[in-house]
Scaffold this active site. Structure first.
Site, short mmCIF file in Angstrom:
data_model
loop_
_atom_site.label_atom_id
_atom_site.label_comp_id
_atom_site.label_asym_id
_atom_site.label_seq_id
_atom_site.Cartn_x
_atom_site.Cartn_y
_atom_site.Cartn_z
N HIS A 142 -9.10 -2.71 4.13
CA HIS A 142 -7.99 -2.58 5.69
C HIS A 142 -8.77 -0.86 6.78
CE1 HIS A 142 -6.32 0.26 2.73
NE2 HIS A 142 -5.07 0.40 3.89
N HIS A 148 -6.97 1.14 7.20
CA HIS A 148 -6.67 2.79 7.04
C HIS A 148 -7.56 3.73 6.79
CE1 HIS A 148 -2.53 1.42 7.37
NE2 HIS A 148 -2.27 1.62 7.94
N ASP A 193 -8.19 6.69 5.26
CA ASP A 193 -8.42 6.69 3.28
C ASP A 193 -8.40 6.22 3.06
OD1 ASP A 193 -5.98 5.25 3.81
OD2 ASP A 193 -5.11 6.11 1.81
N HIS A 194 -9.39 4.61 3.65
CA HIS A 194 -10.00 3.52 2.65
C HIS A 194 -12.08 3.50 3.15
CE1 HIS A 194 -6.86 2.41 0.24
NE2 HIS A 194 -5.94 2.96 1.33
#
Length: 301
Positions: free
Chosen positions: A60, A62, A64-65
């Site tokens: 996804h 966000h 931090d990914h």
């Protein structure tokens, strides 16, 4: 099947922890799953060859990914990569990465292919002769998928003693391993199970991060060998887990138990906690086979 955790902590990187990224090796295929900040540094620390990474799966959008993705794409260019790179992720990922490459005037000199995902149903997104990859629709604050990696059933193992006892010529060995019966010169038909052994059962790995507790994924991940399930919070922050659409360690364990998985790996820990062992302690009250992810940790299954 080997799994290397490059990062497994939530939200922001710290000097000693990294956001989500991991490398799965299955049937000699190497897959990069998520690409948080610092991923390429972690790849170097763990001595994983950049040239082996041909497919990247982003759960996804966000930060931090996936905030490490454009840096990795750019580094591939600086390393004079020639092999194609395939990126699977939510709709919008192509626009985000292309925009950064455009305005930094650093479009790669290798083939860069995007496969944007929109379906809210599980679907096959990659398949070759050895491995199949499916999405696992998750419930989070933005459109999110987990990924299910499955080995295809291997060819049967030849029972050499049996084959030689029937004086079967070597030119028929591959057909036998492919599961075919053999008709001898005298007209006798020898059933395949008399000439072979069952293959080693195929391995499977399910990656589920980020998501709130969601039993609808159970049929998709049922009986997988290894499940990585986010466990951002402990019981004391259960209300916060619901508000932010994350899971607790116990909720991850409940999913593992109901899906009858063989092994559960916990990860995506909130950085508010200093001791991740407590995640295991809480989860083990529900499901026994618990492993803790940690940066730089490798698992062999």
């Amino acid at each position: 099947m080997n799994l290397t955790i490059l990062g497994c902590y939530a939200a922001t990187p710290r000097t000693y922890t990294n956001p989500t990224s991991q490398v799965l090796e299955i049937r000699n295929r190497l897959f990069l799953i998520d690409c948080g900040e610092g991923t390429q540094v972690q790849l170097r620390k763990n001595k994983i060859k950049f040239s082996k990474i041909n497919r990247i799966f982003i759960s996804h959008l966000h930060g931090d990914h996936f905030f490490g993705l454009v840096g990795l794409v750019s580094t591939f260019m600086l390393l004079n990569r020639t092999a194609d790179l395939h990126i699977y992720g939510p709709k919008g990922i192509k626009e985000i990465i292309k925009l950064q490459l455009k305005y930094s005037n650093s479009w790669p000199n290798y083939g860069l292919f995007f496969y944007e995902l929109e379906s809210k149903e599980s679907e096959i997104i990659f398949e070759d002769d050895k491995v199949i990859v499916k999405t696992i629709p998750l419930k989070h604050r933005v459109y999110t998928n987990g990924f299910l990696f499955q080995e295809k059933i291997k060819e049967r193992k030849l029972n050499l003693d049996a084959v030689q006892s029937y004086e079967i010529e070597k030119c028929y060995y591959q057909n036998i391993k492919n599961g075919k019966d053999i008709t001898l010169d005298d007209g006798r038909c020898i059933e395949n199970h008399k000439l072979t052994f069952d293959p080693v059962p195929p391995m499977s790995y399910a990656f589920c991060s980020d998501t709130m507790y969601d039993e609808s994924i159970i049929p998709i991940i049922n009986e997988v060998n290894v499940l990585y399930h986010e466990s951002t919070f402990l019981d004391s922050e259960e209300a916060l887990a619901g508000k932010t659409m994350h899971s607790t360690a116990k909720e991850a364990a409940k999913i593992a138990l109901k899906a009858n998985v063989k092994q559960l790996i916990l990860g995506h820990y909130s950085t508010r906690y200093e001791n991740i062992e407590i995640f295991k302690e809480q989860a083990e009250t529900i499901f026994p086979n618990i492993l803790l992810a940690d940066d730089g940790k490798s698992f062999e299954f």
